[in-house]
Write a protein that holds these residues in place. Structure first.
Motif, short mmCIF file in Angstrom:
data_model
loop_
_atom_site.label_atom_id
_atom_site.label_comp_id
_atom_site.label_asym_id
_atom_site.label_seq_id
_atom_site.Cartn_x
_atom_site.Cartn_y
_atom_site.Cartn_z
N PRO A 176 -4.36 0.53 -4.61
CA PRO A 176 -5.77 0.62 -4.22
C PRO A 176 -6.01 0.51 -2.71
O PRO A 176 -7.07 0.91 -2.24
CB PRO A 176 -6.42 -0.55 -4.98
CG PRO A 176 -5.31 -1.44 -5.42
CD PRO A 176 -4.11 -0.56 -5.57
N SER A 231 0.81 -1.22 0.00
CA SER A 231 0.00 0.00 0.00
C SER A 231 0.84 1.27 0.00
O SER A 231 0.32 2.34 -0.32
CB SER A 231 -0.93 0.01 1.21
OG SER A 231 -0.22 0.35 2.39
N VAL A 232 2.12 1.18 0.37
CA VAL A 232 2.94 2.40 0.39
C VAL A 232 3.46 2.77 -0.99
O VAL A 232 4.12 3.79 -1.15
CB VAL A 232 4.13 2.29 1.39
CG1 VAL A 232 3.63 1.94 2.78
CG2 VAL A 232 5.18 1.29 0.92
N ARG A 292 -4.35 5.43 15.55
CA ARG A 292 -3.51 6.26 16.44
C ARG A 292 -4.39 7.05 17.41
O ARG A 292 -4.09 7.12 18.61
CB ARG A 292 -2.63 7.22 15.62
CG ARG A 292 -1.38 6.56 15.04
CD ARG A 292 -0.39 7.61 14.48
NE ARG A 292 -0.96 8.38 13.38
CZ ARG A 292 -0.83 8.08 12.08
NH1 ARG A 292 -0.12 7.04 11.71
NH2 ARG A 292 -1.37 8.84 11.16
N TYR A 304 -4.79 4.10 9.89
CA TYR A 304 -3.76 4.48 10.86
C TYR A 304 -4.12 5.76 11.59
O TYR A 304 -3.85 5.89 12.78
CB TYR A 304 -2.38 4.56 10.21
CG TYR A 304 -1.76 3.20 10.11
CD1 TYR A 304 -1.34 2.53 11.25
CD2 TYR A 304 -1.66 2.54 8.89
CE1 TYR A 304 -0.81 1.25 11.18
CE2 TYR A 304 -1.14 1.26 8.81
CZ TYR A 304 -0.72 0.62 9.95
OH TYR A 304 -0.21 -0.65 9.89
N ARG A 307 -4.06 1.97 -0.44
CA ARG A 307 -3.37 3.06 0.25
C ARG A 307 -4.32 3.90 1.10
O ARG A 307 -4.04 4.23 2.25
CB ARG A 307 -2.65 3.94 -0.77
CG ARG A 307 -1.83 5.01 -0.09
CD ARG A 307 -0.96 5.83 -1.02
NE ARG A 307 -0.26 6.76 -0.18
CZ ARG A 307 1.04 6.88 -0.07
NH1 ARG A 307 1.82 6.13 -0.81
NH2 ARG A 307 1.59 7.72 0.76
N PHE A 321 -5.42 2.09 4.33
CA PHE A 321 -4.42 2.05 5.40
C PHE A 321 -4.16 3.44 5.98
O PHE A 321 -4.00 3.60 7.19
CB PHE A 321 -3.12 1.42 4.91
CG PHE A 321 -3.17 -0.08 4.90
CD1 PHE A 321 -3.17 -0.81 6.08
CD2 PHE A 321 -3.23 -0.78 3.71
CE1 PHE A 321 -3.22 -2.19 6.09
CE2 PHE A 321 -3.28 -2.17 3.69
CZ PHE A 321 -3.28 -2.88 4.88
N THR A 322 -4.12 4.46 5.12
CA THR A 322 -3.87 5.82 5.63
C THR A 322 -4.97 6.22 6.61
O THR A 322 -4.69 6.69 7.72
CB THR A 322 -3.80 6.82 4.46
OG1 THR A 322 -2.80 6.38 3.54
CG2 THR A 322 -3.43 8.21 4.95
#
Lengths: 197, 197
Positions: free
Chosen positions: A116, A110-111, A129, A125, A118, A121-122
């Motif tokens: 697709p 994903s990085v 967090r 996170y 990315r 996950f962004t």
């Protein structure tokens, strides 16, 4: 078509999607990330690959749906999270390498540019967090015993979980993932005393 | 062919490999992991793709060679490592997203069945954990101020570096990777005092 029929069709489509996601989870558990092809999942639910593509246009889209579903099953209301539950989650993760491998492989991909997964996950996170910071604040207040604020400790907590997963997946004999994670929780939760920070 | 000619041929082949690896590093820096195709690298060094395949049979083999080369450039003799140099390394890594992205993407793939980079990463992590434990022992002795032995702290140190890289690559605006890593080093290096572990 009448409104009621359209509703029923949407419900059937959602049920079908849910069935496909569960089948994908089974295939992942049995055959791992690489074995979880669209063809294998289609066969499991009695669809042609073309029929499966109607619900999930790519393998990545299907795997993101699996990871979202896992997040929902793993979810604990923020008010009930405690740091020691995280240790239980890591202990549990060590028993289900298939989904952890899928998560780790997809996170890696994903990085890269325009992947697709990315966005998933962004966003994830950012949410994770914030959620971890809330857990740490509920447990320790505005400053952890080790000296960090909840917002500064949260990305470290998440990083340790993810990073240990890679080391453990590569070499499960050498890396005791749950024990290492408990070591980290102890570091976060210990009072450095007057000689510390 | 005579011995001298064979030697010369081997040297030429090694020089050619080194040239390809440097070109791959440039392409990665400019275009990222996905853009670093064998075709793009071949063009950069004036080879056909077929000619490049003679030196590196797959994209993964070429990228592993790039990562091995980076490890050599980043290497510091064990006797000269200090924990604060690690903070400098993370600071430096935040300036070179291309190679970090390549490392992270390939690490992700490597945990899948039979991946060509799996052996490289498994060996690398064994070596890196041992090396980090040696660094921590030289700095702190048999027990770190936070209470862990060097062998128990080493996998956490590596996990934090890797895990932070994923969060940072996905969302560089939200994650200050060097600051977060310094927070972790402070946790490791602080004396929990008589009330701690």
């Amino acid at each position: 078509m009448p409104y009621g029929d359209a509703m029923a069709a949407r419900t059937r489509s959602e049920e079908r999607r849910a069935e496909i996601v569960r089948a994908a989870l089974d295939v992942i558990a049995e055959r791992g990330y690489r074995g979880a092809s669209l063809a294998a999942v289609a066969e499991r639910v009695g669809l042609t690959q073309q029929g499966l593509l109607h619900h999930f246009p790519t393998k990545e889209a299907l795997l993101v749906a699996v990871l979202k579903e896992r997040d929902q099953w793993d979810a604990v209301p923020d008010s009930r999270w405690r740091a020691d539950l995280l240790a239980s989650l890591v202990e549990y993760n060590a028993m289900r390498p298939g989904i952890i491998q899928t998560f780790s492989a997809l996170l890696g991909e994903s990085v890269t540019e325009g992947h697709p997964a990315r966005e998933f996950f962004t966003e994830r996170y950012g949410t994770v967090r914030a959620s971890m910071a809330a857990v740490l604040r509920a447990e320790y207040g505005e400053r952890l015993p080790g000296g960090l604020t909840p917002e500064r400790a949260a990305p470290l907590l998440v990083a340790v979980m993810d990073g240990l997963q890679y080391q453990w997946l590569l070499d499960p004999e050498s890396v005791d993932m749950p024990a290492a994670f408990r070591d980290f929780l102890a570091l976060l939760g210990e009072d450095p005393g007057p000689g510390g920070a």
